[in-house]
Design a protein around this motif. Sequence first.
Motif, PDB file in Angstrom:
ATOM      1  N   PRO A 123    -113.048  86.828  94.245  1.00 51.05           N
ATOM      2  CA  PRO A 123    -114.409  86.489  94.673  1.00 51.05           C
ATOM      3  C   PRO A 123    -115.396  86.587  93.518  1.00 51.05           C
ATOM      4  CG  PRO A 123    -113.692  88.596  95.596  1.00 51.05           C
ATOM      5  CD  PRO A 123    -112.523  88.021  94.911  1.00 51.05           C
ATOM      6  N   SER A 124    -116.421  85.762  93.556  1.00 55.07           N
ATOM      7  CA  SER A 124    -117.473  85.810  92.544  1.00 55.07           C
ATOM      8  C   SER A 124    -118.310  87.068  92.749  1.00 55.07           C
ATOM      9  CB  SER A 124    -118.347  84.557  92.654  1.00 55.07           C
ATOM     10  OG  SER A 124    -118.904  84.488  93.960  1.00 55.07           O
ATOM     11  N   ARG A 126    -120.954  89.638  93.902  1.00 55.71           N
ATOM     12  CA  ARG A 126    -121.701  89.610  95.171  1.00 55.71           C
ATOM     13  C   ARG A 126    -122.018  91.029  95.618  1.00 55.71           C
ATOM     14  NH1 ARG A 126    -118.119  86.293  98.737  1.00 55.71           N
ATOM     15  NH2 ARG A 126    -117.720  85.327  96.713  1.00 55.71           N
ATOM     16  N   LEU A 145    -124.520  86.152  96.828  1.00 58.49           N
ATOM     17  CA  LEU A 145    -123.897  85.841  95.550  1.00 58.49           C
ATOM     18  C   LEU A 145    -124.915  85.870  94.416  1.00 58.49           C
ATOM     19  CD1 LEU A 145    -121.816  84.891  97.657  1.00 58.49           C
ATOM     20  CD2 LEU A 145    -121.286  82.985  96.147  1.00 58.49           C
ATOM     21  N   ARG A 154    -123.853  81.918 100.746  1.00 58.44           N
ATOM     22  CA  ARG A 154    -123.270  80.586 100.695  1.00 58.44           C
ATOM     23  C   ARG A 154    -121.751  80.533 100.891  1.00 58.44           C
ATOM     24  NH1 ARG A 154    -125.932  80.945  95.857  1.00 58.44           N
ATOM     25  NH2 ARG A 154    -123.997  80.619  94.730  1.00 58.44           N
ATOM     26  N   ASP A 155    -121.071  81.624 100.658  1.00 58.28           N
ATOM     27  CA  ASP A 155    -119.616  81.578 100.591  1.00 58.28           C
ATOM     28  C   ASP A 155    -118.986  81.856 101.958  1.00 58.28           C
ATOM     29  OD1 ASP A 155    -117.033  81.489  99.741  1.00 58.28           O
ATOM     30  OD2 ASP A 155    -117.226  83.038  98.209  1.00 58.28           O
ATOM     31  N   THR A 157    -115.592  81.630 102.248  1.00 57.11           N
ATOM     32  CA  THR A 157    -114.196  81.883 101.916  1.00 57.11           C
ATOM     33  C   THR A 157    -113.846  83.346 102.170  1.00 57.11           C
ATOM     34  OG1 THR A 157    -114.295  80.199 100.189  1.00 57.11           O
ATOM     35  CG2 THR A 157    -112.457  81.750 100.094  1.00 57.11           C
ATOM     36  N   THR A 170    -106.871  83.263  98.943  1.00 57.55           N
ATOM     37  CA  THR A 170    -108.052  82.875  99.705  1.00 57.55           C
ATOM     38  C   THR A 170    -107.675  82.184 101.002  1.00 57.55           C
ATOM     39  OG1 THR A 170    -108.176  80.715  98.620  1.00 57.55           O
ATOM     40  CG2 THR A 170    -109.381  82.539  97.593  1.00 57.55           C
ATOM     41  N   ASP A 176    -112.187  75.862  98.869  1.00 61.88           N
ATOM     42  CA  ASP A 176    -113.312  74.941  98.741  1.00 61.88           C
ATOM     43  C   ASP A 176    -113.892  74.573 100.103  1.00 61.88           C
ATOM     44  OD1 ASP A 176    -111.387  73.359  99.855  1.00 61.88           O
ATOM     45  OD2 ASP A 176    -111.460  71.781  98.331  1.00 61.88           O
ATOM     46  N   ASN A 177    -113.556  75.427 101.121  1.00 62.84           N
ATOM     47  CA  ASN A 177    -114.058  75.176 102.477  1.00 62.84           C
ATOM     48  C   ASN A 177    -113.734  73.758 102.929  1.00 62.84           C
ATOM     49  OD1 ASN A 177    -115.013  77.751 102.637  1.00 62.84           O
ATOM     50  ND2 ASN A 177    -117.092  77.223 102.041  1.00 62.84           N
ATOM     51  N   PRO A 198    -121.661  81.372 106.621  1.00 62.11           N
ATOM     52  CA  PRO A 198    -121.847  82.339 105.536  1.00 62.11           C
ATOM     53  C   PRO A 198    -122.868  83.392 105.949  1.00 62.11           C
ATOM     54  CG  PRO A 198    -122.941  80.266 105.022  1.00 62.11           C
ATOM     55  CD  PRO A 198    -122.179  80.039 106.282  1.00 62.11           C
TER      56      PRO A 198
END
Length: 285
Positions: A123-124, A126, A145, A154-155, A157, A170, A176-177, A198
């Motif tokens: 994960p990015s 956050r 994020l 926004r995420d 995932t 994931t 990429d949803n 999200p």
Amino acid sequence: GVKATTRAAPSPATQPCKRQYHTCVSTSHGDVLLFGGRTNPSKALDDMWILSKNAAAQGDGKWAPVEYQGTPPSPRWRHSAVRYKDKMIVFGGRDSSKCLGDLFEFDIKSLTWSQVEYRGPAPSPRHSHSATCHSGVMHVFGGYLAGGDSYNPRDRTLYSFDIQTRKWRTYPEDADNSGDEDVKSGRRGAALPPLPPPIASHTATMLGSHMIVIGVCFSVPSHVWIPPTPRDRERPSPCLLRIPWRTETRGMRNVIMAFDTDARRWYVPRITKMSGDTHVSLTGV
């Protein structure tokens, strides 16, 4: 970079200072391990405290500072922490200037921190996300994020981290949803079940092998929320989660969804209201 260090227990303090946005996990012996948090928006914390099971049971509230060694996380708040066996895993969070996306492990037996090297799509950075643990896998979902709108996560995932193999994966698998278009178009026969919107500052709880996500999101398109069908209400209820009910106000929308960690799919659990409480049945669509 983060450097190895040894933290000596501060002698004057006899209990944790006042703080918020910290984490607590229970150890295998029933003790409570506290880490991090903040005293104000410019003061993040990285201290650790332990409350023994016996002290808690006796009501004397005696905390003890933890003297640790190794490579600890930087001071942070709104991070997540889970325990698996004798390891505590800490991910993400924020400090006064940035979101964090690093991953650390604390060995409760040796009192040693180490930064985790991993493989796979992590994960990015956050904060205000959720993390749960089941069968040696940590599941991270949602949050705010880095660089995003503070009120617009926004995420969608779900990130799953295998604590033994040190590998992230994931859901959806391509992260990429890709299932969103099926949800938007309302095609219930899509390859992917509906994804939750999200969200951030929510809660996630494991009930058996099912992760229950409960929270409130803002200005969510109506296509995201798919209520249970009459057929779902007729199904038997293998287990129930009892929670307080929260009324939708000011454009907020209640989000209650579940993720089956065995089948690896999201579903909308059955929801019934009884005597002011909400019962969530783990029967999916």
